[in-house]
Design an enzyme around this catalytic site. Structure first.
Site, PDB file in Angstrom:
ATOM      1  N   ASP A  42       0.833  -1.217   0.000  1.00 34.20           N
ATOM      2  CA  ASP A  42       0.000   0.000   0.000  1.00 34.20           C
ATOM      3  C   ASP A  42       0.863   1.261   0.000  1.00 34.20           C
ATOM      4  O   ASP A  42       0.547   2.256  -0.642  1.00 34.20           O
ATOM      5  CB  ASP A  42      -0.919   0.025   1.232  1.00 34.20           C
ATOM      6  CG  ASP A  42      -2.054  -0.968   1.069  1.00 34.20           C
ATOM      7  OD1 ASP A  42      -2.251  -1.447  -0.060  1.00 34.20           O
ATOM      8  OD2 ASP A  42      -2.717  -1.270   2.085  1.00 34.20           O
ATOM      9  N   GLU A 119      -7.066 -29.805 -14.859  1.00 34.91           N
ATOM     10  CA  GLU A 119      -7.206 -28.515 -14.157  1.00 34.91           C
ATOM     11  C   GLU A 119      -8.580 -28.472 -13.501  1.00 34.91           C
ATOM     12  O   GLU A 119      -9.540 -28.998 -14.066  1.00 34.91           O
ATOM     13  CB  GLU A 119      -7.154 -27.344 -15.148  1.00 34.91           C
ATOM     14  CG  GLU A 119      -5.860 -27.183 -15.871  1.00 34.91           C
ATOM     15  CD  GLU A 119      -6.056 -26.251 -17.069  1.00 34.91           C
ATOM     16  OE1 GLU A 119      -6.230 -25.034 -16.860  1.00 34.91           O
ATOM     17  OE2 GLU A 119      -6.052 -26.757 -18.199  1.00 34.91           O
ATOM     18  N   LYS A 121     -12.211 -27.169 -12.661  1.00 35.75           N
ATOM     19  CA  LYS A 121     -13.149 -26.346 -13.430  1.00 35.75           C
ATOM     20  C   LYS A 121     -13.740 -25.318 -12.477  1.00 35.75           C
ATOM     21  O   LYS A 121     -14.562 -25.648 -11.620  1.00 35.75           O
ATOM     22  CB  LYS A 121     -14.240 -27.213 -14.051  1.00 35.75           C
ATOM     23  CG  LYS A 121     -15.117 -26.415 -14.985  1.00 35.75           C
ATOM     24  CD  LYS A 121     -15.924 -27.312 -15.883  1.00 35.75           C
ATOM     25  CE  LYS A 121     -16.633 -26.533 -16.977  1.00 35.75           C
ATOM     26  NZ  LYS A 121     -17.339 -25.363 -16.554  1.00 35.75           N
ATOM     27  N   ASP A 123     -15.902 -22.315 -10.944  1.00 33.38           N
ATOM     28  CA  ASP A 123     -17.294 -21.925 -11.127  1.00 33.38           C
ATOM     29  C   ASP A 123     -17.350 -20.400 -11.155  1.00 33.38           C
ATOM     30  O   ASP A 123     -17.584 -19.750 -10.140  1.00 33.38           O
ATOM     31  CB  ASP A 123     -18.116 -22.484  -9.957  1.00 33.38           C
ATOM     32  CG  ASP A 123     -19.547 -22.708 -10.354  1.00 33.38           C
ATOM     33  OD1 ASP A 123     -19.885 -22.471 -11.524  1.00 33.38           O
ATOM     34  OD2 ASP A 123     -20.335 -23.130  -9.491  1.00 33.38           O
ATOM     35  N   TYR A 231      -6.802 -20.420 -18.836  1.00 32.83           N
ATOM     36  CA  TYR A 231      -6.653 -21.849 -19.115  1.00 32.83           C
ATOM     37  C   TYR A 231      -6.484 -22.200 -20.587  1.00 32.83           C
ATOM     38  O   TYR A 231      -6.246 -23.355 -20.917  1.00 32.83           O
ATOM     39  CB  TYR A 231      -7.821 -22.631 -18.532  1.00 32.83           C
ATOM     40  CG  TYR A 231      -9.200 -22.162 -18.967  1.00 32.83           C
ATOM     41  CD1 TYR A 231      -9.645 -22.334 -20.260  1.00 32.83           C
ATOM     42  CD2 TYR A 231     -10.048 -21.535 -18.056  1.00 32.83           C
ATOM     43  CE1 TYR A 231     -10.900 -21.912 -20.657  1.00 32.83           C
ATOM     44  CE2 TYR A 231     -11.314 -21.113 -18.441  1.00 32.83           C
ATOM     45  CZ  TYR A 231     -11.736 -21.302 -19.738  1.00 32.83           C
ATOM     46  OH  TYR A 231     -12.971 -20.875 -20.120  1.00 32.83           O
ATOM     47  N   LYS A 320     -17.640 -33.759 -14.134  1.00 32.67           N
ATOM     48  CA  LYS A 320     -18.325 -32.925 -13.137  1.00 32.67           C
ATOM     49  C   LYS A 320     -18.461 -33.654 -11.806  1.00 32.67           C
ATOM     50  O   LYS A 320     -18.642 -34.865 -11.769  1.00 32.67           O
ATOM     51  CB  LYS A 320     -19.737 -32.556 -13.640  1.00 32.67           C
ATOM     52  CG  LYS A 320     -19.762 -31.733 -14.916  1.00 32.67           C
ATOM     53  CD  LYS A 320     -19.049 -30.437 -14.769  1.00 32.67           C
ATOM     54  CE  LYS A 320     -19.798 -29.162 -14.810  1.00 32.67           C
ATOM     55  NZ  LYS A 320     -21.017 -28.941 -15.415  1.00 32.67           N
ATOM     56  N   CYS A 414     -57.026 -20.179  -2.291  1.00 32.40           N
ATOM     57  CA  CYS A 414     -55.759 -19.584  -2.708  1.00 32.40           C
ATOM     58  C   CYS A 414     -55.226 -18.664  -1.598  1.00 32.40           C
ATOM     59  O   CYS A 414     -55.953 -17.797  -1.115  1.00 32.40           O
ATOM     60  CB  CYS A 414     -55.974 -18.789  -3.995  1.00 32.40           C
ATOM     61  SG  CYS A 414     -54.541 -17.800  -4.452  1.00 32.40           S
ATOM     62  N   CYS A 417     -55.533 -14.871  -3.145  1.00 33.54           N
ATOM     63  CA  CYS A 417     -56.790 -14.172  -3.454  1.00 33.54           C
ATOM     64  C   CYS A 417     -58.018 -14.816  -2.814  1.00 33.54           C
ATOM     65  O   CYS A 417     -59.117 -14.277  -2.910  1.00 33.54           O
ATOM     66  CB  CYS A 417     -56.984 -14.087  -4.967  1.00 33.54           C
ATOM     67  SG  CYS A 417     -57.413 -15.660  -5.722  1.00 33.54           S
ATOM     68  N   CYS A 432     -55.254 -22.316  -8.615  1.00 33.62           N
ATOM     69  CA  CYS A 432     -56.154 -21.289  -8.096  1.00 33.62           C
ATOM     70  C   CYS A 432     -57.126 -20.953  -9.226  1.00 33.62           C
ATOM     71  O   CYS A 432     -56.713 -20.800 -10.385  1.00 33.62           O
ATOM     72  CB  CYS A 432     -55.342 -20.055  -7.717  1.00 33.62           C
ATOM     73  SG  CYS A 432     -56.326 -18.567  -7.627  1.00 33.62           S
ATOM     74  N   CYS A 438     -56.666 -12.937  -9.278  1.00 31.23           N
ATOM     75  CA  CYS A 438     -55.666 -13.302  -8.267  1.00 31.23           C
ATOM     76  C   CYS A 438     -54.419 -12.427  -8.430  1.00 31.23           C
ATOM     77  O   CYS A 438     -53.812 -12.377  -9.504  1.00 31.23           O
ATOM     78  CB  CYS A 438     -55.302 -14.777  -8.428  1.00 31.23           C
ATOM     79  SG  CYS A 438     -53.956 -15.289  -7.356  1.00 31.23           S
TER      80      CYS A 438
HETATM   81  O1  I6G Z   1     -15.186 -23.817 -19.581  1.00 33.83           O
HETATM   82  C1  I6G Z   1     -13.923 -24.231 -19.449  1.00 33.83           C
HETATM   83  C2  I6G Z   1     -13.364 -24.297 -18.200  1.00 33.83           C
HETATM   84  C3  I6G Z   1     -12.060 -24.728 -18.051  1.00 33.83           C
HETATM   85  C4  I6G Z   1     -13.192 -24.576 -20.588  1.00 33.83           C
HETATM   86  C5  I6G Z   1     -11.858 -25.014 -20.444  1.00 33.83           C
HETATM   87  C6  I6G Z   1     -11.309 -25.082 -19.148  1.00 33.83           C
HETATM   88  O2  I6G Z   1     -10.059 -25.494 -19.068  1.00 33.83           O
HETATM   89  C7  I6G Z   1      -9.507 -25.648 -17.778  1.00 33.83           C
HETATM   90  N1  I6G Z   1     -11.148 -25.357 -21.536  1.00 33.83           N
HETATM   91  C8  I6G Z   1     -11.712 -25.294 -22.743  1.00 33.83           C
HETATM   92  C9  I6G Z   1     -10.926 -25.709 -23.926  1.00 33.83           C
HETATM   93  C10 I6G Z   1     -13.030 -24.869 -22.893  1.00 33.83           C
HETATM   94  N2  I6G Z   1     -13.761 -24.497 -21.833  1.00 33.83           N
HETATM   95  C11 I6G Z   1     -13.672 -24.793 -24.225  1.00 33.83           C
END
Ligand code: I6G
Length: 675
Positions: A42, A119, A121, A123, A231, A320, A414, A417, A432, A438
């Site tokens: 900082d 790797e 994924k 979110d 990525y 997933k 309901c 209403c 309803c 309503c």
């Molecule tokens: O949606 C994605 C998340 C992570 C990806 C991805 C990824 O690589 C770690 N890699 C590719 C080639 C694509 N979607 C199309």
């Protein structure tokens, strides 16, 4: 001493500070190995800010101080990805993952184990960043994969995103893909601040990241704890890519771009499983949300050989994690009334965190489900949340049921209403019978009426409609059209300019098409396709309103249930009153002779042609479309059915994408003409 006397020293010191701050950013965000404390950082940062304030000509576009946000935008522009952003195939269990590996080996004609780069994924929200001459030039959201929203000023505020690439010879042009995300701690702190300020609370880190990045005022984005993880590479000019995905990641990291510290190469299915199990086990400790593991064939030459299917690479897959489950106590069951009167039992739960989001409501779908799952108030229940899906009660734990637990009962009337609730024969949902009397149905009916695919009233979103209904300004859709700008301006957080825009949008929405109008009425069982079929068959609203169930059944794809629903709707006097009132307010559309659409299947459609076609001239295409009943115009608006683009199309395609209007190619034009 004058400013000019001090300048040479200032120039030198500013450069020194910039270099030091870049290095510390790199160590912190990319290498995860900070060399100084936050306080020391900082200090350096403030010294540079002070110097730049005294000597504004010392500010460079890549200075770490230049992340504070740009002037607010009216709306986002759009841009095309140099290379389309693809999607990923998913695997949900070991068998699907094994099948992917088998296909890869078969196509590569190899018996031996394949090396994959694994790797997590993340979110978050996918973005594409463009660097030219080593400088960050533009950043887009994924959008439809071809065109995304230009969020460059917002991305510039993310500390981990280098404004200039490191190294002596960065590529002349680099398009790099990554995920913008938020840690769970950053998300919790943000929500605390939001709550204290009486602002919107985000449901989960992903929504918070997306909401933060899609701010028109980038100074808001600048205050949000966003992170970046890269990525993949789209286009690269002026540099050769290394030979493998894991080397590409190392190369990106050397250029100053953050990549996942969890990346690793695994060879063969056993190691693929190992990486999955390991990340699944450590998922809760990572500090950020992941929803699976991405595996990419590591060798880029093999990737090229495997190629693509539809819009997904054959060389990558996301395995997933299963949907997250949690147990909690069901405190009560409430009954929600939807647009068409369907009543949904909703579980009110002891709040619990599932998959990073606080959950206090879960759908119970309908009373058959309540009985099938043997759900009682007071039960300990298992709830599941998968991605964006509404959380649901999976099962109850009967051994934990209190002695006085009772099964919820559908009320006779309901809750909104007071009209009678019935369960029509053969249907699972209770309803309803209040119709537009309503309040709940009215509110939802107004939202449907204004929605994009219905009357498309620009800017009239759910929050405004809620206020209009709550303040009693609007009870029926026709009343929307008599609202004045002053009335809109009295609503919460609605500036005069937006109020004026809404009045203009309402005026513009009055000119519509018959299919849109029918769809907007919200008749049960009548979606867009049925609305189009009705308009095409009868040609006028009057004829549709007068048609018997038998006559309605003569329309392609309309059966007795839909015909009954249409008849019931038009037999209700209040529905006819609302339609009359809408017409008195000036809502209009073009009509045609009955069955005219059999000869003119494109009646009611409006097209815009742009670019050059190989098989026909634009004039021929235009004449052919008109012969089928379509209108062909020169400018794109929300009412345009589609823009048909040939080679080298103009800005009309951009405009269409901006407005969410479909863009068709020459093959689709030929198909339309054949129809
Ligand atoms: O949606 C994605 C998340 C992570 C990806 C991805 C990824 O690589 C770690 N890699 C590719 C080639 C694509 N979607 C199309």
């Amino acid at each position: 001493m004058t400013t000019t006397d001090r300048a040479p020293a200032a120039v030198e010191r500013a450069a020194e500070l910039r270099a030091a701050l870049h290095e510390h950013d790199y160590r912190y965000y990319v290498l995860d190995d900070p060399a100084i404390s936050d306080t020391e950082y900082d200090h350096l940062f403030r010294e540079l800010q002070t110097l730049e304030a005294e000597h504004p000509d010392l500010v460079t576009p890549d200075s770490p101080t230049q992340r504070v946000g740009a002037p607010p935008l009216e709306r986002f522009g759009t841009g095309d990805h140099l290379q389309p952003m693809l999607s990923l195939e998913n695997a949900f269990d070991e068998a699907e993952m094994a099948e992917f590996d088998r296909r890869v080996r078969e196509r590569l004609e190899t018996e031996g184990p394949v090396a994959y780069c694994a790797e997590p994924k993340l979110d978050g929200l996918a973005v594409s960043l463009l660097y030219e001459g080593g400088m960050f030039r533009r950043g887009l959201t994924r959008g439809d994969g071809t065109t995304g929203e230009d969020v460059t000023p917002n991305l510039r505020t993310i500390d981990g995103l280098p404004l200039r690439l490191r190294g002596e010879a960065p590529p002349a042009r680099l398009e790099v893909r990554g995920e913008v995300y938020m840690t769970q701690a950053g998300f919790a702190a943000l929500n605390e601040r939001q709550a204290a300020a009486g602002q919107r609370i985000f449901a989960n880190p992903r929504n918070a990241a997306a909401g933060s990045l899609r701010q028109l005022d980038s100074s808001i984005t600048a205050a949000r704890p966003l992170l970046l993880c890269c990525y993949a590479v789209g286009v690269v000019d002026g540099s050769d890519l290394p030979a493998t995905q894991h080397e590409v990641l190392a190369w990106l990291q050397a250029l100053g771009l953050p990549v996942s510290p969890e990346r690793r190469v695994v060879t063969g299915l056993a190691e693929v499983h190992g990486a999955y199990r390991d990340l699944a086990a450590r998922r809760a400790e990572l500090g950020y949300e992941i929803d699976g593991v991405v595996y990419k064939v590591d060798d880029l030459r093999a990737q090229r050989e495997l190629g693509y299917v539809a819009r997904a690479p054959r060389w990558a897959i996301a395995w997933k994690f299963p949907a997250e489950e949690q147990t909690t106590v069901l405190r009560n069951v409430e009954f929600q009334v939807g647009r068409t009167g369907a009543i949904t039992p909703v579980a009110k739960l002891e709040p619990v965190t599932v998959g990073g989001a606080q959950v206090s409501n879960a759908t119970l779908h309908n009373m058959d489900e309540v009985v099938r799952k043997d759900i009682h108030i007071g039960d300990t229940v298992v709830i599941r949340r998968a991605g964006d899906v509404i959380p649901e009660v999976v099962r109850v734990l009967p051994e934990k049921r209190p002695a006085d637990a009772a099964m919820p009962q559908m009320p006779a009337d309901c809750p909104v209403c007071g009209s009678a609730i019935i369960r029509p024969e053969g249907q699972v949902a209770h309803r309803c019978t209040g119709g537009l009397f309503c309040g709940a149905q009215r509110r939802e009916a107004i939202k449907h009426f204004a929605s994009r695919r219905a009357l498309d009233i620009d800017g009239l979103g759910e929050k405004i409609i809620d206020q209009l209904v709550d303040t009693g300004l609007v009870a029926h859709v026709d009343q929307l059209f008599s609202l004045r700008a002053e009335e809109f301006a009295r609503l919460e957080r609605l500036a005069q300019k937006s109020a004026n825009n809404l009045v203009n949008a309402l005026a513009a929405a009055k000119r519509t098409t018959l299919p849109r109008f029918i769809y907007a009425l919200g008749i049960r069982e009548v979606g867009e396709a049925t609305a189009r079929a009705l308009a095409a068959h009868f040609g006028s609203l009057e004829r549709i309103m007068a048609a018997s169930e038998e006559e309605l059944c003569a329309v392609p794809d309309i059966g007795p249930v839909v015909a009954r629903s249409i008849r019931t709707f038009f037999d209700q006097p209040h529905n006819r009153e609302v339609i009359d009132a809408l017409i008195r307010q000036g809502v209009t559309w073009e009509e045609s002779e009955p069955g005219a659409s059999d000869r003119q299947p494109l009646a009611g459609c409006t097209y815009v042609l742009t670019g050059t076609f190989s098989g026909v001239t634009r004039e021929q295409a235009s004449a052919a479309l008109q012969a089928l009943g379509a209108k062909v115009t020169g400018s794109v608006s929300r009412r345009t059915t589609a823009v048909i683009a040939g080679e080298t199309p103009g800005s009309k395609v951009d405009k269409a994408r901006e407005l969410g209007v479909a863009v068709l190619g020459e093959a689709e034009l030929e198909e339309l003409l054949r129809s």
